[in-house]
Design an enzyme around this catalytic site. Structure first.
Site, short mmCIF file in Angstrom:
data_model
loop_
_atom_site.label_atom_id
_atom_site.label_comp_id
_atom_site.label_asym_id
_atom_site.label_seq_id
_atom_site.Cartn_x
_atom_site.Cartn_y
_atom_site.Cartn_z
N HIS A 73 -53.60 -29.64 8.63
CA HIS A 73 -52.66 -29.41 9.73
C HIS A 73 -53.24 -28.47 10.77
O HIS A 73 -52.87 -28.55 11.94
CB HIS A 73 -51.35 -28.85 9.18
CG HIS A 73 -50.46 -29.89 8.58
ND1 HIS A 73 -49.09 -29.84 8.66
CD2 HIS A 73 -50.75 -31.03 7.91
CE1 HIS A 73 -48.57 -30.88 8.05
NE2 HIS A 73 -49.57 -31.62 7.58
N ASP A 81 -59.17 -23.91 14.05
CA ASP A 81 -59.23 -22.56 14.63
C ASP A 81 -58.25 -21.58 14.00
O ASP A 81 -58.06 -20.48 14.52
CB ASP A 81 -58.99 -22.62 16.14
CG ASP A 81 -57.58 -23.09 16.49
OD1 ASP A 81 -56.85 -23.58 15.59
OD2 ASP A 81 -57.21 -22.99 17.67
N SER A 83 -55.10 -21.72 14.00
CA SER A 83 -53.90 -21.52 14.82
C SER A 83 -52.62 -21.75 14.02
O SER A 83 -51.59 -21.12 14.31
CB SER A 83 -53.93 -22.44 16.05
OG SER A 83 -54.02 -23.81 15.67
N PRO A 170 -49.61 -36.59 11.53
CA PRO A 170 -49.03 -37.81 10.95
C PRO A 170 -47.82 -37.50 10.07
O PRO A 170 -47.68 -36.41 9.52
CB PRO A 170 -50.18 -38.38 10.11
CG PRO A 170 -51.41 -37.74 10.64
CD PRO A 170 -50.99 -36.38 11.09
N HIS A 200 -53.91 -36.86 -2.03
CA HIS A 200 -52.62 -36.98 -2.71
C HIS A 200 -52.80 -37.31 -4.19
O HIS A 200 -51.83 -37.62 -4.88
CB HIS A 200 -51.77 -38.06 -2.04
CG HIS A 200 -51.17 -37.62 -0.75
ND1 HIS A 200 -50.47 -38.47 0.09
CD2 HIS A 200 -51.16 -36.41 -0.13
CE1 HIS A 200 -50.06 -37.80 1.15
NE2 HIS A 200 -50.47 -36.55 1.04
N THR A 201 -54.01 -37.22 -4.67
CA THR A 201 -54.25 -37.36 -6.10
C THR A 201 -53.78 -36.13 -6.87
O THR A 201 -53.72 -36.16 -8.10
CB THR A 201 -55.75 -37.61 -6.39
OG1 THR A 201 -55.93 -37.92 -7.76
CG2 THR A 201 -56.60 -36.39 -6.05
N ASP A 252 -49.21 -38.07 -7.65
CA ASP A 252 -49.98 -38.96 -8.52
C ASP A 252 -49.28 -38.98 -9.88
O ASP A 252 -49.23 -37.97 -10.58
CB ASP A 252 -51.41 -38.45 -8.64
CG ASP A 252 -52.29 -39.31 -9.55
OD1 ASP A 252 -51.74 -40.13 -10.31
OD2 ASP A 252 -53.52 -39.15 -9.50
N ASP A 260 -58.94 -36.97 -8.92
CA ASP A 260 -59.67 -38.16 -9.38
C ASP A 260 -59.30 -39.33 -8.49
O ASP A 260 -58.69 -39.16 -7.44
CB ASP A 260 -59.36 -38.44 -10.86
CG ASP A 260 -57.86 -38.53 -11.14
OD1 ASP A 260 -57.10 -38.94 -10.23
OD2 ASP A 260 -57.44 -38.19 -12.26
#
Length: 358
Positions: A73, A81, A83, A170, A200-201, A252, A260
């Site tokens: 993010h 940077d 921020s 996103p 997201h594992t 997961d 993994d």
């Protein structure tokens, strides 16, 4: 967290070659980043970051996914940077207030602990933006994923960009085309979308990030047809219609605290938790589908691609040289004080894809 010893699949030649290639792709500013930036001024920086995260994992198994998400993010808004870490002041509107971050991003307290430890060891040397990059690598390797040489030398920004955070991050509710466009806008490609989603594992997701799939998907009055029926039933029990949406589950399902390639095999069986996850495989004809299949069948390939994508992401518009500053406190620009007291915020989901439209 079930931490396994890191079994990096990237040999030394691969990592060295990768650093050379990536550095050449991102221009002069990124080329100023290098792996030995702190060798003479804070040689134990990486070890201090890793040790602090190891301590945090003892009480918070999901902190690894949270820290990677902070790095993601941060880099997608104004470049890498630091921020995102800034609090509100009289002159700064914090990116923490963006819908993608509010009630969602977490791990700020661990970043503060790392910064305190580094300031004690080598005052005024290590930037907050470099802390996020180092913390991401440590989080992955401590969970059994690949280890890589982190390019360093970023400096910290002097302001935040709330409007950029509102538009650039996103959402788990977005379609694949929109998400891909946001990656392309910062110099990343389709392979990067898939490999970075592989974070997201590990980590967790709150009901509000996937309840759109459970009862009335896209206004159809029915659940998302790409959601595995067994998983659907369990999620409907966890997140009942018109409920509080505060339940939390693993991103997961099979190995929730290990880094993994099971995330990708989950997608092949329609067990992706978020809409943005499952679309990588269920969007017929998409260029992401063969990439998912490749990563599902070859963990080494996924690890190598993930390392390359993390280095590329970490090279998005860094401040180097005399630009920016080295913050003494990651929450505020030097010489200022925050308008609000920083603290952890309730988790909604860990990992790269953000929560939007809250």
């Amino acid at each position: 967290m079930a931490v396994t010893s890191s079994s990096s699949t990237c040999d030394g030649f691969f990592i060295i070659s990768l650093i050379v290639i990536v550095s050449s792709l991102f221009g002069t500013s990124s080329a100023q980043l290098n792996a030995t930036f702190y060798s003479g001024t804070c040689p134990n920086a990486s070890a201090i970051v890793r040790s602090t995260i190891q301590q945090a994992l003892q009480s918070d198994a999901r902190i690894g996914g949270s820290l990677i998400r902070l790095h993601f993010h941060d880099c997608f808004v104004n470049g890498c940077d630091g921020s995102l870490l800034l609090d509100d002041t009289s002159s700064i509107q914090s990116e923490k207030n963006a819908p993608a971050n509010a009630n969602s991003t977490r791990g700020f307290n661990v970043v503060d602990s790392i910064k305190t430890a580094l300031e004690n060891a080598c005052p005024g040397i290590v930037s907050c933006s470099d802390i996020l990059a180092l913390a991401s690598e440590a989080s992955v390797s401590l969970a059994g994923g690949p280890s890589w040489t982190v390019l360093l030398g970023r400096r910290d920004g002097l302001t935040a960009n709330l409007s950029g955070a509102n538009s650039s991050l996103p959402s788990p509710f977005e379609g694949l085309n929109n998400i891909t466009s946001k990656f392309v806008a910062v110099g990343l490609k389709t392979t990067d979308v898939v490999s970075l989603s592989g974070a997201h594992t590990f980590g967790r997701g709150q009901c509000v990030t996937f309840n759109n799939r459970l009862f009335n998907f896209n206004g159809t009055g029915n659940p998302d047809p790409t959601l595995n029926s067994t998983l659907l039933s369990s999620l409907q029990q966890l997140c009942p219609q018109n409920g509080s949406n505060t339940g939390i589950t693993n991103l997961d399902l099979s190995t929730p605290d290990a880094f993994d390639n099971n995330y990708f095999t989950n997608l092949q069986s329609n067990n992706g938790l978020l809409q943005s996850d499952q679309e990588l495989f269920s969007n017929t004809g998409s260029a992401t589908v063969p990439i998912v299949n490749s990563f599902a069948s070859n963990q080494t390939l996924f690890f190598e691609a993930f390392v390359q994508s993390m280095i590329k992401m970490g090279n998005i518009s860094p401040l180097t040289g005399s630009s920016g500053e080295i913050r003494q406190d990651c929450k505020v620009v030097n010489g200022q004080s925050s308008a609000t007291e920083a603290g952890d915020i309730q988790l909604q989901s860990d990992g790269p894809v953000s929560v939007a439209d809250m």
